[in-house]
Design an enzyme around this catalytic site. Structure first.
Site, PDB file in Angstrom:
ATOM      1  N   HIS A 228      -7.339  -6.898   0.763  1.00 27.21           N
ATOM      2  CA  HIS A 228      -6.277  -5.902   0.647  1.00 27.21           C
ATOM      3  C   HIS A 228      -5.116  -6.143   1.612  1.00 27.21           C
ATOM      4  CE1 HIS A 228      -4.372  -2.110  -0.214  1.00 27.21           C
ATOM      5  NE2 HIS A 228      -4.485  -1.699   1.033  1.00 27.21           N
TER       6      HIS A 228
ATOM      7  N   ASP B 271       0.846  -1.182   0.000  1.00 26.39           N
ATOM      8  CA  ASP B 271       0.000   0.000   0.000  1.00 26.39           C
ATOM      9  C   ASP B 271       0.896   1.251   0.000  1.00 26.39           C
ATOM     10  OD1 ASP B 271      -3.024   0.900   0.588  1.00 26.39           O
ATOM     11  OD2 ASP B 271      -1.805   1.953   2.055  1.00 26.39           O
TER      12      ASP B 271
END
Length: 316
Positions: free
Chosen positions: A273, A112
């Protein structure tokens, strides 16, 4: 968490020209062997790695800091151009930390927002970074160049977080509701560390400054790299989560990264995620295969096979 690891706060002094303050990073490190630096994303802390790091520590020295602005690391005052929260400033912190710990050359994996710091580190310090792995990421400037209504709807927070003051007020009204997360998926100790971070007003403001730097100073730095022909010179592993939306937004993620590096291997992880929390064994296997290739590499040796897994349905 992190049995056998050392937890400390490291005073690195002034790591760059963006701020006159000393930088202190909270870091956990352990294991033995070639060093690998793990860089978390938003709004996590280094605790996100508590399942992955011990798996890698069997044959690597693993270093897990809280990035500048996150967790218990320094949160310097910002400036009009947001440079104290640029990925270059964060990368300088990480380089200083690794040298402080005695690692002149090392591999790095970022997830991320941590991926943005990781590839900036590879661009700015090519002599230090031996291998780069990124998770759920393409370069910031590539996102912005491709921005359309679909991206704006799915990743609206990029633009909301760039607005002054209002995001802080919205998030701090109910941080747990805004950020979500699951104690069961994260683990109790990691959950508690995360909750402390997202309920701290100074941390929330600093994490938003990370995003405010994205379309301003970070984009400018990347565009300058492209104009100057600078590329990532080490091997790159690109991973993305099968049940997240990056693969839906960008059908050719490896192709995007080949615009930045010559040696790119790509694969997917069967998770949502937060891959290090949801699929640590699969992620560790992909990283260990990629990192082991460096140790085994000899003249004429073949490149490692791509790490590929069947793609499943994408969740929200």
């Amino acid at each position: 968490m992190f049995d056998g690891f050392t937890l400390e706060h490291v005073d690195l002094g002034r790591t760059g020209p963006e701020t006159a303050e000393r930088t202190v990073l909270r870091v956990r490190h352990g294991g033995s062997g070639p060093p690998v630096l793990l860089l978390h994303g938003h709004p996590r802390t280094h605790a996100t790695w508590h399942r992955l790091a011990p798996l890698l520590a069997a044959d690597h020295t693993v270093v897990c800091p809280d990035l500048r602005g996150y967790g218990q690391s320094s949160k310097p005052p910002t400036t009009a151009d947001h440079a104290p929260y640029s990925k270059r400033a964060m990368a300088r912190d990480c380089l200083a930390l690794m040298r402080h710990l005695g690692h002149e050359r090392f591999a790095v994996f970022g997830h991320d927002r941590g991926s943005c710091v990781a590839y900036r580190l590879a661009l700015d310090a090519p002599d230090a970074v031996t291998r780069l792995a990124v998770g759920d990421c393409i370069p910031i400037s590539e996102h912005l160049a491709r921005c359309d209504e679909r991206f704006a709807r799915a990743w609206y927070h990029w633009f909301f977080f760039a607005v002054p003051d209002k995001p802080e007020r919205a998030i701090l009204a109910d941080p747990a509701a805004w950020y979500g997360g699951s104690k069961e998926k994260m683990g109790a100790a990691a959950w508690e560390d995360y909750q402390r971070a997202i309920h701290d007003p100074a941390t929330v403001r600093a994490m938003l400054e990370d995003y405010r730097a994205g379309p301003t100073v970070d984009r400018e730095l990347e565009e300058a790299d492209r104009a100057a022909g600078r590329r990532i010179t080490c091997p790159v592993l690109v991973l993305w989560s099968e049940r997240d939306d990056l693969g839906d937004l960008y059908p050719d993620i490896p192709g995007i990264w080949r615009g930045w590096a010559d040696d790119v291997t790509a694969g997917t992880i069967d998770s949502g995620h937060h891959m290090a929390e949801e699929a640590p064994e699969q992620l560790a296997g992909a990283l260990r295969t990629f990192l082991a290739a460096e140790r085994a590499q000899t003249p004429g040796a073949s490149r490692p096979a791509p790490v590929r897994h069947p793609r499943g349905a994408h969740g929200a």
